[in-house]
Enzyme design. Sequence first.
Site, mmCIF file in Angstrom:
data_model
loop_
_atom_site.group_PDB
_atom_site.id
_atom_site.type_symbol
_atom_site.label_atom_id
_atom_site.label_comp_id
_atom_site.label_asym_id
_atom_site.label_seq_id
_atom_site.Cartn_x
_atom_site.Cartn_y
_atom_site.Cartn_z
ATOM 1 N N VAL A 156 -39.383 -14.475 -3.562
ATOM 2 C CA VAL A 156 -38.222 -13.843 -3.530
ATOM 3 C C VAL A 156 -36.610 -14.302 -2.539
ATOM 4 O O VAL A 156 -36.257 -14.980 -2.042
ATOM 5 C CB VAL A 156 -38.505 -13.345 -1.248
ATOM 6 C CG1 VAL A 156 -37.884 -12.364 -0.420
ATOM 7 C CG2 VAL A 156 -40.147 -12.443 -1.581
ATOM 8 N N ALA A 183 -33.980 -18.000 0.408
ATOM 9 C CA ALA A 183 -34.866 -17.605 -0.874
ATOM 10 C C ALA A 183 -35.676 -18.241 -0.055
ATOM 11 O O ALA A 183 -36.057 -18.929 0.905
ATOM 12 C CB ALA A 183 -34.600 -17.788 -1.867
ATOM 13 N N LYS A 184 -37.345 -17.803 -0.769
ATOM 14 C CA LYS A 184 -38.386 -18.945 -0.078
ATOM 15 C C LYS A 184 -39.255 -18.366 -1.588
ATOM 16 O O LYS A 184 -39.229 -16.834 -1.792
ATOM 17 C CB LYS A 184 -39.089 -17.972 1.303
ATOM 18 C CG LYS A 184 -39.914 -19.022 1.551
ATOM 19 C CD LYS A 184 -39.282 -19.766 2.759
ATOM 20 C CE LYS A 184 -40.153 -21.621 3.348
ATOM 21 N NZ LYS A 184 -38.988 -22.033 3.813
ATOM 22 N N GLY A 185 -40.376 -19.051 -1.396
ATOM 23 C CA GLY A 185 -41.631 -18.334 -2.271
ATOM 24 C C GLY A 185 -43.116 -19.389 -2.112
ATOM 25 O O GLY A 185 -42.867 -20.406 -1.074
#
Length: 418
Positions: free
Chosen positions: A62, A107-109
Amino acid sequence: MYELFDSPAYSEAVMQFRRAGERLATDDGLEERFELPQRTLVVSCPVRMDDGTQKVFSGYRVQHNQALGPYKGGIRYHPEVDMGEVAALAMTMTWKCGLAELPFGGAKGGIAVDPGKLSEGELERLTRRYTAEILPIIGPNEDIPAPDLGTNPQVMAWIMDTYSMSKGFTVPSIVTGKPVLIGGSLGREEATGFGVAYVAEDTLERFGKRTADVKVVIQGFGNVGTYTALKLRDLGIKVVAVSDVRGGIYNPDGLPVEELVEIVRRKGFVTDHGGGDKITNEELLALECDVLIPAALGRVIHKDNAQKLKCKMVVEAANNPTTAEGDDILRERGILVVPDILANSGGLIVSYFEWVQGLQEYYWSREVVHDELKKRMKSTFIKVADFAEKEKIPMRLAALMLGIDRVARAKKLRGLYP
Ligand code: NAD
């Protein structure tokens, strides 16, 4: 679109943003823009398991906002990872980068997987497939992943290799938190914990509690907890209790930090040490102390236990360790909370140093990294504490307002595309 991210973590991130956004005179439309991520990618990752079967794992990346620069954020491997949680963490990253004045967006995943249940080979194949799936939207100038819960320098090395192989040349700056041998930064491993300890020291000094008999309690004795404890020991601050997933130990006269760290390095547990009373994690949270540092999981301080805390201040090393209801109770009880986006930003700051070193292919000494980290942590702490005092607001709100304001001003300068 909000229903896509339905989860308690996302609702709470939005609520926190609204609390801060209401006090900031942001432009019309910006609120909605900031509540929703800019881009969301959902991927399914088929992996050949060691027994020959094929298993499919769900993964996410994201990208919340890039007003200040390329997206930046960790990758989490945990069975409970879902899109809402990843979106919430991506939003928090945006404000954290803004607060730390770094040229990054948030962001992050994540992948919904228990990495402890995979063999090394399965973990590598999963990581490489996930990287291949998110490859179209990551890059050293686009989106730079990093470790988070359940991932480590080895996972970053596989991501870097997969990305580099697809390009045909080595691209160190595609990830941060990689091993030093292949372009990682000296000082990255200890950065978050050292930063937490500096913030704890600054908080004690600022609020007049820096005395010889200060007592600190730490929940979680992994990367962040151990380096926080080691730096506190260097600063002459006593750690009286620590815990890990199995429980904790407590000694009001102080614990031998070095010995405990050695036990953990040998894959043991803090309760293996005989130098204190054995306690549960819930008992640890309720110990009488000056500073409580949650450095394990999120949402550990909540409406059912916030009344029981007997600390004077909480320094949040973990991400989101306090629920909104827990936070309200602590505030009513006069317990000072130093928020995660300030206290645990040391890792992000040194990730920035790592990215810069990789782009320049010029590597700094550990001393330079430590000095720069300390300077930035201390100046950000002063900025937040001064603003909170001036506006008569909690430090969490102050930190969020400062972070959001910087992003909002950048967005305003850049205008609306097309
Ligand atoms: P880690 O995996 O190295 O250590 C986690 C520790 O928490 C371990 O000691 C583990 O035993 C303990 N733990 C696990 N479940 C627990 C439970 N139910 N009760 C008590 N203890 C439990 O992780 P880490 O890198 O030290 O990260 C800790 C926290 O800090 C996480 O919330 C993470 O998101 C946050 N954080 C880490 C970094 C970083 O650079 N590592 C940066 C920012 C924030």
